[in-house]
Write a protein that holds these residues in place. Structure first.
Motif, PDB file in Angstrom:
ATOM      1  N   TYR A  23       0.811  -1.214   0.000  1.00 56.78           N
ATOM      2  CA  TYR A  23       0.000   0.000   0.000  1.00 56.78           C
ATOM      3  C   TYR A  23       0.847   1.267   0.000  1.00 56.78           C
ATOM      4  O   TYR A  23       2.018   1.254   0.390  1.00 56.78           O
ATOM      5  CB  TYR A  23      -0.934  -0.017   1.211  1.00 56.78           C
ATOM      6  N   PRO A  24       0.239   2.384  -0.418  1.00 57.52           N
ATOM      7  CA  PRO A  24       0.953   3.659  -0.438  1.00 57.52           C
ATOM      8  C   PRO A  24       0.953   4.279   0.957  1.00 57.52           C
ATOM      9  O   PRO A  24       0.015   4.097   1.738  1.00 57.52           O
ATOM     10  CB  PRO A  24       0.110   4.507  -1.392  1.00 57.52           C
ATOM     11  N   THR A  25       2.013   5.005   1.255  1.00 56.70           N
ATOM     12  CA  THR A  25       2.078   5.757   2.504  1.00 56.70           C
ATOM     13  C   THR A  25       2.394   7.208   2.150  1.00 56.70           C
ATOM     14  O   THR A  25       2.453   7.565   0.977  1.00 56.70           O
ATOM     15  CB  THR A  25       3.160   5.204   3.456  1.00 56.70           C
ATOM     16  N   ASP A  26       2.647   8.006   3.155  1.00 54.64           N
ATOM     17  CA  ASP A  26       3.002   9.403   2.907  1.00 54.64           C
ATOM     18  C   ASP A  26       4.473   9.558   2.528  1.00 54.64           C
ATOM     19  O   ASP A  26       4.941  10.668   2.328  1.00 54.64           O
ATOM     20  CB  ASP A  26       2.646  10.281   4.108  1.00 54.64           C
ATOM     21  N   THR A  27       5.175   8.442   2.420  1.00 53.02           N
ATOM     22  CA  THR A  27       6.578   8.483   1.982  1.00 53.02           C
ATOM     23  C   THR A  27       6.719   7.574   0.759  1.00 53.02           C
ATOM     24  O   THR A  27       6.462   7.996  -0.348  1.00 53.02           O
ATOM     25  CB  THR A  27       7.526   8.061   3.125  1.00 53.02           C
ATOM     26  N   ILE A  28       7.088   6.332   0.987  1.00 52.95           N
ATOM     27  CA  ILE A  28       7.296   5.371  -0.093  1.00 52.95           C
ATOM     28  C   ILE A  28       6.242   4.273   0.006  1.00 52.95           C
ATOM     29  O   ILE A  28       5.458   4.246   0.948  1.00 52.95           O
ATOM     30  CB  ILE A  28       8.720   4.760   0.011  1.00 52.95           C
ATOM     31  N   TRP A  29       6.207   3.367  -0.967  1.00 52.18           N
ATOM     32  CA  TRP A  29       5.274   2.246  -0.907  1.00 52.18           C
ATOM     33  C   TRP A  29       5.719   1.291   0.190  1.00 52.18           C
ATOM     34  O   TRP A  29       6.907   1.012   0.354  1.00 52.18           O
ATOM     35  CB  TRP A  29       5.182   1.539  -2.253  1.00 52.18           C
ATOM     36  N   GLY A  30       4.734   0.791   0.937  1.00 52.60           N
ATOM     37  CA  GLY A  30       5.031  -0.090   2.051  1.00 52.60           C
ATOM     38  C   GLY A  30       4.353  -1.426   1.917  1.00 52.60           C
ATOM     39  O   GLY A  30       3.376  -1.589   1.186  1.00 52.60           O
ATOM     40  N   ILE A  31       4.912  -2.386   2.623  1.00 56.22           N
ATOM     41  CA  ILE A  31       4.251  -3.673   2.780  1.00 56.22           C
ATOM     42  C   ILE A  31       4.000  -3.817   4.269  1.00 56.22           C
ATOM     43  O   ILE A  31       4.857  -3.471   5.085  1.00 56.22           O
ATOM     44  CB  ILE A  31       5.051  -4.841   2.175  1.00 56.22           C
ATOM     45  N   GLY A  32       2.801  -4.229   4.615  1.00 48.82           N
ATOM     46  CA  GLY A  32       2.473  -4.240   6.026  1.00 48.82           C
ATOM     47  C   GLY A  32       1.387  -5.218   6.384  1.00 48.82           C
ATOM     48  O   GLY A  32       0.907  -5.995   5.560  1.00 48.82           O
ATOM     49  N   CYS A  33       1.002  -5.116   7.659  1.00 50.66           N
ATOM     50  CA  CYS A  33       0.010  -6.004   8.237  1.00 50.66           C
ATOM     51  C   CYS A  33      -0.450  -5.390   9.552  1.00 50.66           C
ATOM     52  O   CYS A  33       0.026  -4.328   9.957  1.00 50.66           O
ATOM     53  CB  CYS A  33       0.609  -7.383   8.479  1.00 50.66           C
ATOM     54  N   ASP A  34      -1.323  -6.086  10.242  1.00 49.57           N
ATOM     55  CA  ASP A  34      -1.770  -5.704  11.573  1.00 49.57           C
ATOM     56  C   ASP A  34      -0.559  -5.763  12.511  1.00 49.57           C
ATOM     57  O   ASP A  34       0.046  -6.819  12.697  1.00 49.57           O
ATOM     58  CB  ASP A  34      -2.854  -6.689  12.022  1.00 49.57           C
ATOM     59  N   LYS A 127      -6.538  -0.076  14.383  1.00 49.50           N
ATOM     60  CA  LYS A 127      -5.290  -0.513  15.020  1.00 49.50           C
ATOM     61  C   LYS A 127      -4.107  -0.077  14.157  1.00 49.50           C
ATOM     62  O   LYS A 127      -4.278   0.209  12.974  1.00 49.50           O
ATOM     63  CB  LYS A 127      -5.262  -2.042  15.172  1.00 49.50           C
ATOM     64  N   PRO A 128      -2.902  -0.082  14.738  1.00 50.89           N
ATOM     65  CA  PRO A 128      -1.724   0.291  13.955  1.00 50.89           C
ATOM     66  C   PRO A 128      -1.382  -0.761  12.905  1.00 50.89           C
ATOM     67  O   PRO A 128      -1.746  -1.931  13.041  1.00 50.89           O
ATOM     68  CB  PRO A 128      -0.617   0.405  15.008  1.00 50.89           C
ATOM     69  N   VAL A 129      -0.674  -0.306  11.882  1.00 48.36           N
ATOM     70  CA  VAL A 129      -0.296  -1.166  10.768  1.00 48.36           C
ATOM     71  C   VAL A 129       1.216  -1.089  10.576  1.00 48.36           C
ATOM     72  O   VAL A 129       1.800  -0.005  10.603  1.00 48.36           O
ATOM     73  CB  VAL A 129      -1.027  -0.713   9.477  1.00 48.36           C
ATOM     74  N   VAL A 130       1.836  -2.251  10.392  1.00 44.68           N
ATOM     75  CA  VAL A 130       3.259  -2.284  10.061  1.00 44.68           C
ATOM     76  C   VAL A 130       3.446  -1.614   8.710  1.00 44.68           C
ATOM     77  O   VAL A 130       2.628  -1.769   7.807  1.00 44.68           O
ATOM     78  CB  VAL A 130       3.777  -3.745  10.005  1.00 44.68           C
ATOM     79  N   SER A 131       4.526  -0.857   8.589  1.00 42.09           N
ATOM     80  CA  SER A 131       4.861  -0.233   7.313  1.00 42.09           C
ATOM     81  C   SER A 131       6.361  -0.299   7.127  1.00 42.09           C
ATOM     82  O   SER A 131       7.109   0.470   7.715  1.00 42.09           O
ATOM     83  CB  SER A 131       4.409   1.225   7.282  1.00 42.09           C
ATOM     84  N   THR A 132       6.781  -1.228   6.330  1.00 40.42           N
ATOM     85  CA  THR A 132       8.191  -1.329   5.978  1.00 40.42           C
ATOM     86  C   THR A 132       8.273  -1.207   4.465  1.00 40.42           C
ATOM     87  O   THR A 132       7.297  -1.512   3.760  1.00 40.42           O
ATOM     88  CB  THR A 132       8.798  -2.643   6.511  1.00 40.42           C
ATOM     89  N   SER A 133       9.362  -0.720   3.973  1.00 48.96           N
ATOM     90  CA  SER A 133       9.469  -0.494   2.531  1.00 48.96           C
ATOM     91  C   SER A 133       9.175  -1.773   1.752  1.00 48.96           C
ATOM     92  O   SER A 133       9.566  -2.868   2.157  1.00 48.96           O
ATOM     93  CB  SER A 133      10.861   0.039   2.185  1.00 48.96           C
ATOM     94  N   ALA A 134       8.482  -1.630   0.643  1.00 50.88           N
ATOM     95  CA  ALA A 134       8.035  -2.760  -0.164  1.00 50.88           C
ATOM     96  C   ALA A 134       9.159  -3.226  -1.082  1.00 50.88           C
ATOM     97  O   ALA A 134       9.109  -3.073  -2.304  1.00 50.88           O
ATOM     98  CB  ALA A 134       6.790  -2.378  -0.957  1.00 50.88           C
ATOM     99  N   ASP A 161      -4.308  -0.502  -5.384  1.00 53.14           N
ATOM    100  CA  ASP A 161      -4.150   0.022  -6.733  1.00 53.14           C
ATOM    101  C   ASP A 161      -3.175   1.197  -6.789  1.00 53.14           C
ATOM    102  O   ASP A 161      -3.162   2.052  -5.911  1.00 53.14           O
ATOM    103  CB  ASP A 161      -5.528   0.460  -7.247  1.00 53.14           C
ATOM    104  N   GLU A 162      -2.413   1.242  -7.863  1.00 53.60           N
ATOM    105  CA  GLU A 162      -1.423   2.299  -8.038  1.00 53.60           C
ATOM    106  C   GLU A 162      -2.030   3.692  -8.194  1.00 53.60           C
ATOM    107  O   GLU A 162      -1.329   4.683  -8.081  1.00 53.60           O
ATOM    108  CB  GLU A 162      -0.510   1.998  -9.227  1.00 53.60           C
ATOM    109  N   ARG A 163      -3.324   3.803  -8.385  1.00 49.00           N
ATOM    110  CA  ARG A 163      -3.927   5.129  -8.521  1.00 49.00           C
ATOM    111  C   ARG A 163      -3.779   5.960  -7.251  1.00 49.00           C
ATOM    112  O   ARG A 163      -3.963   7.161  -7.272  1.00 49.00           O
ATOM    113  CB  ARG A 163      -5.383   5.031  -8.956  1.00 49.00           C
ATOM    114  N   TYR A 164      -3.444   5.319  -6.136  1.00 47.90           N
ATOM    115  CA  TYR A 164      -3.226   6.050  -4.885  1.00 47.90           C
ATOM    116  C   TYR A 164      -1.771   6.513  -4.741  1.00 47.90           C
ATOM    117  O   TYR A 164      -1.368   6.981  -3.697  1.00 47.90           O
ATOM    118  CB  TYR A 164      -3.613   5.194  -3.678  1.00 47.90           C
TER     119      TYR A 164
END
Length: 188
Positions: A23-34, A127-134, A161-164
């Protein structure tokens, strides 16, 4: 572009089911989970080929959510409120997180996200979501959707989707640690 309700629903459903999301974040694309689900966090380490000793960043949607997982003082709250660039803070003694999301020194890096999709997703999830670079650990971080390696896309349970792909800040966040004497250590 506005955030589509069906995309938020799909992401929240995946998170609730212990799945991984790209998913997209306010920085780079991230891969995450609960960030509270230990098995889901293990999947992130496996997808990235990342040593479990390396820390992860966690995203929250607001200062109110942050306070449920870390102790913050008024100075830190003011700092976060006035930060112009995405800023991740390392907090000591987090609570209510998956044990493998917390660093061995009992710290965790948390950022209040400002990306419209990401913020809406976390708010709906609650809940918070893990966000590490994809990316595979050690490889360049994907600033835009087209930079994401096919293997990472295939490994994620849900790809947003990449539209975000709307972030104007295409770099990892600033990373700071607030020391015991309330001074700030800039790590990145």
């Amino acid at each position: 572009m506005g955030v589509k309700h069906k995309d938020i629903e799909a992401a929240v459903s995946a998170l609730q089911n212990g799945q991984t999301i790209l998913y997209p974040t306010d920085t780079i694309w991230g891969i995450g989970c609960d960030a509270t689900n230990e098995a889901a966090v293990d999947k992130i380490f496996a997808i990235k080929h990342r040593p479990k000793e390396k820390s992860l960043i966690v995203l929250v949607d607001s200062l109110e959510m942050l306070k449920r997982y870390a102790d913050i003082d008024e100075d830190t709250a003011t700092l976060l409120d006035s930060a112009e660039l995405p800023t991740t803070v390392i907090y000591s003694c987090p609570r209510n997180m998956a044990p493998n999301a917390v660093n061995a020194d009992d710290t965790i890096a948390i950022r209040i996200v400002r990306h419209p999709f990401c913020q809406a997703m976390i708010k709906a999830f609650g809940k918070p979501v893990v966000s590490t670079s994809a990316n595979i650990s050690g490889q360049p971080a994907p600033a835009v959707f087209s930079d994401i390696a096919p293997g990472i896309m295939q490994a994620a349970d849900l790809v947003i989707d990449e539209r975000y792909d709307t972030s104007v800040y295409k770099y990892p966040s600033k990373l700071i640690k607030i020391l015991d004497d309330n001074s700030i250590q800039y790590l990145r």
